[in-house]
Design an enzyme around this catalytic site. Structure first.
Site, mmCIF file in Angstrom:
data_model
loop_
_atom_site.group_PDB
_atom_site.id
_atom_site.type_symbol
_atom_site.label_atom_id
_atom_site.label_comp_id
_atom_site.label_asym_id
_atom_site.label_seq_id
_atom_site.Cartn_x
_atom_site.Cartn_y
_atom_site.Cartn_z
ATOM 1 N N ARG A 135 -0.425 46.394 18.519
ATOM 2 C CA ARG A 135 0.929 46.953 18.502
ATOM 3 C C ARG A 135 1.589 46.822 19.869
ATOM 4 N NH1 ARG A 135 2.737 53.130 16.708
ATOM 5 N NH2 ARG A 135 4.936 52.874 17.232
ATOM 6 N N CYS B 2 7.385 55.265 2.311
ATOM 7 C CA CYS B 2 7.844 55.441 3.689
ATOM 8 C C CYS B 2 8.350 56.870 3.823
ATOM 9 C CB CYS B 2 8.958 54.447 3.995
ATOM 10 S SG CYS B 2 9.624 54.551 5.677
ATOM 11 N N HIS C 84 12.827 50.231 5.989
ATOM 12 C CA HIS C 84 13.320 50.242 7.366
ATOM 13 C C HIS C 84 14.660 49.521 7.500
ATOM 14 C CE1 HIS C 84 9.170 51.230 9.349
ATOM 15 N NE2 HIS C 84 9.580 52.125 8.465
ATOM 16 N N TYR D 13 16.220 52.805 11.975
ATOM 17 C CA TYR D 13 15.884 51.407 12.224
ATOM 18 C C TYR D 13 17.110 50.496 12.260
ATOM 19 C CZ TYR D 13 11.051 52.765 11.643
ATOM 20 O OH TYR D 13 9.828 53.367 11.808
#
Length: 421
Positions: A90, A164, A194, A244
């Protein structure tokens, strides 16, 4: 009822355990299996999980194992919350794209593609093993990028629904602002994972009064502040975009911010070390307050609600999930995966009708859907040219010189996870 959590050694897991314990009437779990190859983390998380169940009087049994096949055997539902490559991968996803002046983020842009390429083959292998163990088991995917991973699962014929926590976060926030119970708030939530907008906020259900204009008029400054977007933009849009969307609406500003400070991955890694130390305290029998900063707020409530509905229990009839488009957004292919309100039950998730989407949002949704199709093809079949095409198609990249450079960087940073590289 047996549930299995793949990635059970995650620091997220106590949030999930707390939800299972509190909401046991909604989802009566008899056996919960935490599966993870990281034995040290699994021991710490598993110990805390058992103490949480014991403190809250939950009669269910919690077991831990590194053996995936044993863990999913006879499971009624399997929750996926894994991170291939861990926080180290990440950290890379969030840094090397910045060298081209592109957003470095683990679920979108070049970093999101890297995560998809690492993740899809692993998830599909897990899903095949779940299917062999119990063809009727449901797979609930919380693993990012949720839209691409869920599309891979559904395309391969698995019984899967993507989840989500963005929508439930908005539901809880709006309920607090309106001073009503969360279950009274129904979101007109539409888009891709997102990449969503709240186009309506209804009281009482899908046909209820839309109070979004009132929310924006009375609480627009606070909502905009939480999203790190200017209030006038929300007033002009007349909707509430997910956090997002900031990567699209304020791309260059976000890049500068990411270049200045420590990455989210670095902050999360430090937080995880602290959390794991806490989890090792034999006196700790509840999720620590620090976990709220880790992310995934209300994940447990959403996961319990979804699992209960899929398994024929007391889950809510309407839930925001990631599932097949099936004509819901007519400008997208039927096999695209969208994130919308759906009727959820033992036969899966069926999207509710959606009002025609404003071209301001529809264009971006169509663009990112095309990227996701190319990204999934690259994840399934590999090859530098497929990676390049996916990056070129992504609206956060789009320039061929950037796509060339980012393709080489992506492959270099992820070679150990790419069988074809």
């Amino acid at each position: 009822m047996k549930l299995t959590v793949v990635g059970g050694g995650s620091t997220y897991t106590p949030e999930l355990i707390d939800g299972f314990a509190r909401l046991r009437d909604t989802l009566p779990v008899e056996e919960l299996v935490l599966v993870d190859p990281a034995a040290d983390r699994l021991e710490l998380v598993g110990g805390l999980a058992r103490r949480i169940f014991a403190k809250q009087g939950h009669p269910g049994r919690i077991t831990t194992t590194a053996d995936l096949d044993a863990g999913v055997a006879d499971a009624d539902a399997v929750l996926l919350q894994l991170r291939v490559g861990g926080q180290a991968a990440r950290q890379q996803d969030e840094t090397w794209p910045l060298e081209c002046g592109c957003v470095g983020q683990e679920t979108t842009g070049a970093g999101g593609l890297a995560k998809a390429l690492r993740t899809v083959p692993v998830v599909l292998d897990i899903a095949e093993r779940v299917r062999r163990a119990n063809p009727d088991a449901w797979i609930i995917d919380f693993t990012n990028p949720v839209g691409i991973v869920t599309r891979a699962l559904l395309q391969a014929g698995h019984r899967a629904v993507g989840l989500c926590n963005v929508a439930i976060g908005f539901q809880r926030k709006f309920a607090a602002l309106l001073d009503v119970a969360p279950h009274e708030v129904h979101l007109d939530h539409v888009g891709l994972n997102h990449l969503t907008w709240e186009t309506g906020v209804r009281l009482g259900g899908p046909e209820g009064e839309d109070v979004l204009p009132r929310l924006l008029a009375e609480h627009g400054e606070r909502i905009a502040g939480d999203l790190h977007l200017p209030r006038p933009l929300l007033d002009r849009l007349g909707v509430v975009p997910s956090y997002y969307l900031r990567y699209y609406y304020a791309h260059d500003q976000v890049v500068e911010e990411l270049r200045e400070g420590p990455s989210r991955a670095a902050r999360v890694a430090a937080m995880e070390r602290e959390l794991l130390t806490m989890y090792g305290d034999p006196e700790l029998a509840e999720k620590p307050a620090l976990l709220a900063q880790r992310g995934g707020a209300f994940y447990s409530e959403a996961a319990v609600d979804l699992a209960a509905a899929l398994l024929g229990g007391a889950g809510s009839p309407y839930q925001v999930v990631n599932t097949l488009n099936r004509g819901t957004l007519p400008f997208l292919p039927d096999d695209a995966v969208i994130e919308v309100q759906a009727a959820v039950g033992a036969n899966g998730a069926v999207p509710l009708p959606v009002a025609p989407l404003n071209p301001l949002y529809a264009g971006l949704v169509a663009n990112v859907t095309a990227y996701e199709e190319l990204a999934l093809d690259a994840a399934l079949r590999g090859g530098r040219e497929r990676v390049f095409e996916a990056l070129l198609a992504h609206p956060l990249i789009g320039q061929y010189a950037y796509a060339e450079t980012l393709t080489d960087q992506l492959i270099a940073h992820n070679r150990e996870h790419l069988a074809w590289a």
